[in-house]
Scaffold this motif. Structure first.
Motif, mmCIF file in Angstrom:
data_model
loop_
_atom_site.group_PDB
_atom_site.id
_atom_site.type_symbol
_atom_site.label_atom_id
_atom_site.label_comp_id
_atom_site.label_asym_id
_atom_site.label_seq_id
_atom_site.Cartn_x
_atom_site.Cartn_y
_atom_site.Cartn_z
ATOM 1 N N PRO A 1 -0.624 -5.626 0.067
ATOM 2 C CA PRO A 1 0.500 -5.926 0.965
ATOM 3 C C PRO A 1 1.624 -6.627 0.205
ATOM 4 O O PRO A 1 1.377 -7.390 -0.736
ATOM 5 C CB PRO A 1 -0.127 -6.857 2.009
ATOM 6 N N THR B 1 2.814 0.887 -5.296
ATOM 7 C CA THR B 1 2.871 1.624 -4.024
ATOM 8 C C THR B 1 3.442 0.757 -2.902
ATOM 9 O O THR B 1 3.462 1.173 -1.745
ATOM 10 C CB THR B 1 1.454 2.051 -3.584
ATOM 11 N N THR B 2 3.896 -0.446 -3.245
ATOM 12 C CA THR B 2 4.192 -1.457 -2.222
ATOM 13 C C THR B 2 5.382 -1.100 -1.346
ATOM 14 O O THR B 2 6.449 -0.726 -1.839
ATOM 15 C CB THR B 2 4.491 -2.805 -2.905
ATOM 16 N N ILE C 1 -0.514 -10.877 -7.220
ATOM 17 C CA ILE C 1 -1.477 -9.925 -7.789
ATOM 18 C C ILE C 1 -0.964 -9.403 -9.140
ATOM 19 O O ILE C 1 -1.727 -9.307 -10.109
ATOM 20 C CB ILE C 1 -1.738 -8.766 -6.793
ATOM 21 N N SER D 1 -10.537 -5.854 -6.803
ATOM 22 C CA SER D 1 -10.416 -6.721 -5.628
ATOM 23 C C SER D 1 -10.272 -8.151 -6.138
ATOM 24 O O SER D 1 -10.597 -8.439 -7.294
ATOM 25 C CB SER D 1 -11.678 -6.593 -4.767
ATOM 26 N N ARG D 2 -9.814 -9.056 -5.257
ATOM 27 C CA ARG D 2 -9.838 -10.464 -5.649
ATOM 28 C C ARG D 2 -11.272 -10.953 -5.750
ATOM 29 O O ARG D 2 -11.542 -11.993 -6.329
ATOM 30 C CB ARG D 2 -9.060 -11.296 -4.628
ATOM 31 N N SER E 1 -2.017 -1.464 -4.979
ATOM 32 C CA SER E 1 -1.879 -1.163 -3.540
ATOM 33 C C SER E 1 -2.304 -2.384 -2.741
ATOM 34 O O SER E 1 -3.420 -2.463 -2.244
ATOM 35 C CB SER E 1 -2.687 0.079 -3.154
ATOM 36 N N ARG F 1 -16.752 -7.555 -3.313
ATOM 37 C CA ARG F 1 -16.078 -6.616 -2.389
ATOM 38 C C ARG F 1 -15.716 -5.318 -3.110
ATOM 39 O O ARG F 1 -15.824 -4.229 -2.555
ATOM 40 C CB ARG F 1 -14.801 -7.245 -1.831
ATOM 41 N N GLY G 1 -6.538 -3.715 -5.331
ATOM 42 C CA GLY G 1 -6.480 -3.718 -3.860
ATOM 43 C C GLY G 1 -7.180 -2.472 -3.326
ATOM 44 O O GLY G 1 -6.912 -2.026 -2.211
ATOM 45 N N LEU H 1 2.642 8.411 1.883
ATOM 46 C CA LEU H 1 1.374 9.115 2.086
ATOM 47 C C LEU H 1 0.499 8.300 3.032
ATOM 48 O O LEU H 1 0.298 7.099 2.823
ATOM 49 C CB LEU H 1 0.679 9.268 0.715
ATOM 50 N N HIS I 1 4.370 5.938 -1.487
ATOM 51 C CA HIS I 1 4.789 5.139 -0.334
ATOM 52 C C HIS I 1 4.685 5.910 0.977
ATOM 53 O O HIS I 1 4.499 5.319 2.031
ATOM 54 C CB HIS I 1 6.257 4.707 -0.493
#
Ligand SMILES: NC(=O)c1ccc[n+]([C@@H]2O[C@H](COP(=O)([O-])OP(=O)(O)OC[C@H]3O[C@@H](n4cnc5c(N)ncnc54)[C@H](OP(=O)(O)O)[C@@H]3O)[C@@H](O)[C@H]2O)c1
Length: 231
Positions: A81, A104-105, A88, A34-35, A79, A39, A10, A148, A146
């Motif tokens: 959503p 980090t979620t 993921i 990335s997916r 990282s 990107r 992410g 930051l 979380h």
């Protein structure tokens, strides 16, 4: 110099990109995930462009689809959503062997159309504990970053000033992350206890968002006082 190579799953998004930028600046080799591989490559090129002409030579920065990125790293920072976290993690778990996973979620209600200052209920107790259930038992997992601000991270002219509360049940895993946190000037890693402490640490983000709004700033962070100078 650290021997670690860090994947940001992410890493095209706000927090992952900011961490990629700061760690690349510190000379750590970075793999952006990335997916979409294209990107990821674009984000990697953006990191390199942002650091070009800087005082220090950045570490290598590459971009790959998430599972391929995770496979190439020794530390995997997730990282994404909250609503995407489970899918993921399932998509990368086949790539995980001895990598340290850093979650980090924050389960912010805003990710499903709710208020940014509210959290979603998570059956396992926290997003970090949900991650623990989704990953193979032998994969070391900690939760961190979380509290930051991604905006502060991305602004290289902005000196950072934040404690990083690291939660996890495996002391060695936490100690493996500490030197990587310290490579980013202005950040101090603190051992916040077992993974279940993420139940307290994750909601602090909602509090910081509320403070940002009230004081019309974007960089509210967290400092714990009263600790020994070498903490
Ligand atoms: N932003 C902050 O200041 C901050 C601070 C502390 C913690 N966090 C937490 O860190 C995590 C990432 O935050 P962020 O602000 O970086 O998020 P973001 O920018 O909205 O998204 C990060 C990346 O997640 C990927 N992603 C994978 N599945 C997705 C899906 N179903 N929908 C949307 N994106 C998806 C996207 O990359 P691809 O499309 O390239 O796959 C996206 O670029 C969140 O859990 C957040 O709570 C954020």
């Amino acid at each position: 110099m650290s021997q670690e190579r860090i994947a940001l799953i992410g890493g095209t998004g706000d927090l992952g990109y900011g961490l990629a930028l700061r760690w690349a600046q510190a000379g750590i080799p970075i793999v952006i995930g990335s997916r979409d591989a294209g990107r990821a490559q674009e984000a990697a090129a953006k990191v390199k462009a942002a650091l070009a002409g800087g005082a220090a030579a950045p570490g290598s920065v590459e971009g790959f689809e998430n599972a391929a990125a995770a496979a190439q790293a020794s530390v995997v920072v997730v990282s994404v959503p909250f609503p995407a976290q489970a899918a993921i993690l399932k998509s990368i778990r086949g790539s995980l062997k001895n990598q340290l996973v850093v979650d980090t979620t924050v389960p912010l209600a805003a990710t499903v159309g709710g208020k940014p200052t509210r959290l979603l209920g998570v059956w396992e107790g926290s997003a970090a504990e949900q991650a623990r259930e989704l990953l193979p038992h032998e994969v070391p997992l900690v939760a961190a970053f979380h509290n930051l601000s991604a905006e502060a991270l991305q602004d290289l002219s902005h000196p950072l000033d934040c404690d990083i509360l690291v939660c996890g049940d495996d002391r060695a895993a936490k100690e493996r992350l500490f030197p990587l946190v310290k490579l980013i000037p202005g950040l101090r890693p603190l051992d916040a206890g077992p993974l279940e402490m993420a139940r307290i640490v994750e909601p602090i983000t909602a509090l910081l968002i509320s403070l940002n709004r009230r004081y019309k700033v974007h960089h509210a962070g967290l400092r714990i006082t009263g600790l020994p100078p070498d903490a």
